[in-house]
Design a protein around this motif. Sequence first.
Motif, PDB file in Angstrom:
ATOM      1  N   LEU A  82       0.808  -1.223   0.000  1.00 41.49           N
ATOM      2  CA  LEU A  82       0.000   0.000   0.000  1.00 41.49           C
ATOM      3  C   LEU A  82       0.840   1.271   0.000  1.00 41.49           C
ATOM      4  N   GLY A  83       1.976   1.233   0.666  1.00 39.06           N
ATOM      5  CA  GLY A  83       2.798   2.431   0.805  1.00 39.06           C
ATOM      6  C   GLY A  83       2.458   3.185   2.076  1.00 39.06           C
ATOM      7  N   GLU A  84       3.464   3.787   2.686  1.00 37.19           N
ATOM      8  CA  GLU A  84       3.291   4.441   3.982  1.00 37.19           C
ATOM      9  C   GLU A  84       2.250   5.558   3.941  1.00 37.19           C
ATOM     10  N   LYS A  85       2.186   6.318   2.851  1.00 36.53           N
ATOM     11  CA  LYS A  85       1.273   7.460   2.771  1.00 36.53           C
ATOM     12  C   LYS A  85      -0.192   7.041   2.706  1.00 36.53           C
ATOM     13  N   HIS A  86      -0.442   5.788   2.349  1.00 36.07           N
ATOM     14  CA  HIS A  86      -1.819   5.310   2.204  1.00 36.07           C
ATOM     15  C   HIS A  86      -2.311   4.585   3.458  1.00 36.07           C
ATOM     16  N   LEU A  87      -1.547   4.684   4.547  1.00 33.28           N
ATOM     17  CA  LEU A  87      -1.921   3.995   5.783  1.00 33.28           C
ATOM     18  C   LEU A  87      -2.500   4.972   6.799  1.00 33.28           C
ATOM     19  N   TYR A  88      -3.115   4.417   7.819  1.00 32.52           N
ATOM     20  CA  TYR A  88      -3.645   5.194   8.933  1.00 32.52           C
ATOM     21  C   TYR A  88      -2.480   5.676   9.796  1.00 32.52           C
ATOM     22  N   HIS A  89      -2.563   6.928  10.275  1.00 26.60           N
ATOM     23  CA  HIS A  89      -1.483   7.486  11.091  1.00 26.60           C
ATOM     24  C   HIS A  89      -1.963   7.907  12.470  1.00 26.60           C
ATOM     25  N   GLY A  90      -3.106   7.410  12.874  1.00 29.25           N
ATOM     26  CA  GLY A  90      -3.684   7.814  14.150  1.00 29.25           C
ATOM     27  C   GLY A  90      -2.940   7.306  15.369  1.00 29.25           C
ATOM     28  N   GLU A  91      -2.050   6.325  15.197  1.00 29.41           N
ATOM     29  CA  GLU A  91      -1.267   5.803  16.318  1.00 29.41           C
ATOM     30  C   GLU A  91       0.047   6.559  16.496  1.00 29.41           C
ATOM     31  N   GLY A  92       0.235   7.609  15.697  1.00 27.38           N
ATOM     32  CA  GLY A  92       1.481   8.366  15.769  1.00 27.38           C
ATOM     33  C   GLY A  92       2.516   7.883  14.774  1.00 27.38           C
ATOM     34  N   VAL A  93       2.291   6.698  14.217  1.00 28.14           N
ATOM     35  CA  VAL A  93       3.164   6.133  13.191  1.00 28.14           C
ATOM     36  C   VAL A  93       2.269   5.551  12.105  1.00 28.14           C
ATOM     37  N   ALA A  94       2.888   5.181  10.993  1.00 25.29           N
ATOM     38  CA  ALA A  94       2.126   4.554   9.910  1.00 25.29           C
ATOM     39  C   ALA A  94       1.765   3.126  10.310  1.00 25.29           C
ATOM     40  N   PHE A  95       0.526   2.924  10.654  1.00 24.44           N
ATOM     41  CA  PHE A  95       0.037   1.597  11.044  1.00 24.44           C
ATOM     42  C   PHE A  95      -1.446   1.543  10.736  1.00 24.44           C
ATOM     43  N   ASP A  96      -1.872   0.524  10.008  1.00 24.61           N
ATOM     44  CA  ASP A  96      -3.281   0.435   9.637  1.00 24.61           C
ATOM     45  C   ASP A  96      -3.971  -0.689  10.396  1.00 24.61           C
ATOM     46  N   PRO A  97      -4.914  -0.346  11.294  1.00 26.58           N
ATOM     47  CA  PRO A  97      -5.641  -1.384  12.036  1.00 26.58           C
ATOM     48  C   PRO A  97      -6.580  -2.202  11.150  1.00 26.58           C
ATOM     49  N   GLU A  98      -6.809  -1.726   9.927  1.00 31.83           N
ATOM     50  CA  GLU A  98      -7.574  -2.507   8.942  1.00 31.83           C
ATOM     51  C   GLU A  98      -6.665  -2.939   7.803  1.00 31.83           C
ATOM     52  N   GLY A  99      -5.423  -3.281   8.141  1.00 25.02           N
ATOM     53  CA  GLY A  99      -4.436  -3.655   7.140  1.00 25.02           C
ATOM     54  C   GLY A  99      -4.718  -4.986   6.472  1.00 25.02           C
ATOM     55  N   ILE A 100      -3.839  -5.345   5.547  1.00 22.19           N
ATOM     56  CA  ILE A 100      -4.049  -6.533   4.706  1.00 22.19           C
ATOM     57  C   ILE A 100      -4.032  -7.814   5.535  1.00 22.19           C
ATOM     58  N   LEU A 101      -2.984  -8.016   6.325  1.00 15.65           N
ATOM     59  CA  LEU A 101      -2.819  -9.279   7.032  1.00 15.65           C
ATOM     60  C   LEU A 101      -3.907  -9.497   8.076  1.00 15.65           C
ATOM     61  N   SER A 102      -4.267  -8.459   8.808  1.00 13.42           N
ATOM     62  CA  SER A 102      -5.276  -8.627   9.863  1.00 13.42           C
ATOM     63  C   SER A 102      -6.689  -8.771   9.318  1.00 13.42           C
ATOM     64  N   THR A 103      -6.849  -8.615   8.000  1.00 13.36           N
ATOM     65  CA  THR A 103      -8.151  -8.870   7.385  1.00 13.36           C
ATOM     66  C   THR A 103      -8.455 -10.368   7.346  1.00 13.36           C
ATOM     67  N   LEU A 104      -7.402 -11.194   7.330  1.00 10.41           N
ATOM     68  CA  LEU A 104      -7.589 -12.653   7.251  1.00 10.41           C
ATOM     69  C   LEU A 104      -8.420 -13.196   8.422  1.00 10.41           C
ATOM     70  N   PRO A 105      -8.047 -12.913   9.676  1.00  7.55           N
ATOM     71  CA  PRO A 105      -8.882 -13.430  10.767  1.00  7.55           C
ATOM     72  C   PRO A 105     -10.256 -12.758  10.821  1.00  7.55           C
ATOM     73  N   ALA A 106     -10.378 -11.517  10.329  1.00  5.47           N
ATOM     74  CA  ALA A 106     -11.670 -10.832  10.350  1.00  5.47           C
ATOM     75  C   ALA A 106     -12.702 -11.523   9.469  1.00  5.47           C
ATOM     76  N   ILE A 107     -12.232 -12.249   8.464  1.00  2.00           N
ATOM     77  CA  ILE A 107     -13.145 -13.015   7.608  1.00  2.00           C
ATOM     78  C   ILE A 107     -13.943 -14.017   8.437  1.00  2.00           C
ATOM     79  N   VAL A 108     -13.327 -14.520   9.498  1.00  2.00           N
ATOM     80  CA  VAL A 108     -13.975 -15.522  10.349  1.00  2.00           C
ATOM     81  C   VAL A 108     -15.195 -14.924  11.059  1.00  2.00           C
ATOM     82  N   ASN A 109     -15.140 -13.631  11.398  1.00  4.45           N
ATOM     83  CA  ASN A 109     -16.307 -12.991  12.013  1.00  4.45           C
ATOM     84  C   ASN A 109     -17.513 -13.053  11.083  1.00  4.45           C
ATOM     85  N   VAL A 110     -17.270 -12.848   9.789  1.00  2.00           N
ATOM     86  CA  VAL A 110     -18.358 -12.925   8.803  1.00  2.00           C
ATOM     87  C   VAL A 110     -18.839 -14.366   8.657  1.00  2.00           C
TER      88      VAL A 110
END
Length: 371
Positions: free
Chosen positions: A183-211
């Motif tokens: 995605l690139g750093e500029k396209h990520l969430y910066h609310g944690e003070g650093v570039a980190f996306d809580p809805e990022g690619i890898l963490s989407t995998l376990p979220a599929i299980v909720n559905v």
Amino acid sequence: MSENQRFLALDVFRGMTVCFMIIVNSPGDWHIAYAPLLHARWHGFTPTDLVFPSFLFAVGNAMAFVMYKYESLGDNVFWRKTLKRFFIIFLLGFLMYWFPFYNFESGGWKSIGETRILGVLQRIALCYLIGSIILHYCSQKVAIAISAVLLLGYWLLLYIYGDPNDPYSLAGYAGNSLDFLVLGEKHLYHGEGVAFDPEGILSTLPAIVNVIFGYLAGDFIRKNGNSYETIAKLLMAGAVLIFLALTWNMVFPINKKIWTSSFVLLTVGLDLLILPILMFVIEIKKKQKWTYFFVVFGRNPLSIYLLSELLLITLYLIPVKGASLERWIYKDFFGSFASPINASFLFAIFFMLTCWVVGYIMDKKKVYIRV
């Protein structure tokens, strides 16, 4: 016998999720809010952390009343409808983060090159798409097996590719590298003070299980109807998942921001307790007078959620007395008679009720926006 039965409890569950999502997303001041209305800082769990996964669970519930019809309509219909929903929801989420498109401070159009790509609606779209494919082509037993692989595989990926000293920390999280690369750093969430996306690619995998588990619960209710046996089995399943989550938490901490597998089991387990309780109260005991408030949200969930996000951004942009309209309502109006923390809470309630009024008007005019 319950194929065509309407389940009011599911509408209320979906509406409650949207209602509380608006409340937790719109405090008058993010630095002044009651603890239960804030996300856990990292490891841990608060009531607010249940909102988003419950939304995904509700998406799965709704799928259970639609997807079985695709079996007789064929793959072409399935792919056309599924891809259409996926692209619309994903695009709406992307445009929402790009809004208001024009930067009033610098006096130019906002660059699409710095717009966040992933987010809440985008995760819903991705989980819906992948979950739909799994559930359309696989049996429920295989879907459960895939869910187990996703949860265990995610744990293994984080442990192997994360920081050996602390693979579940913000800095050591393995998903960061993947998001930076794709995605690139500029396209990520910066609310944690650093570039980190809580809805990022890898963490989407376990979220599929909720559905997927939301679908399984919805399909079980659709087939078995409102009965004490249905409620008891859902409650038992929820209790088992919560026990497993708390046990897993000892080695794989419950964490919403990286959507750990233990977090998935906990949130699904809690949803499997809340939903049957609603079924008991609403469907069996017939205590339904209070339900309409939440049904309003449940009948137009996507449009009301989008309204809440865009309206809140607009309130921040409208200048009033050297500040924003949002600040004026929160601080000058509610703050004139309430303490700062209560004023912040009152603003969130006021804002939620404003969105509810719009939903109420839409419902009375029979306007239901479907994707």
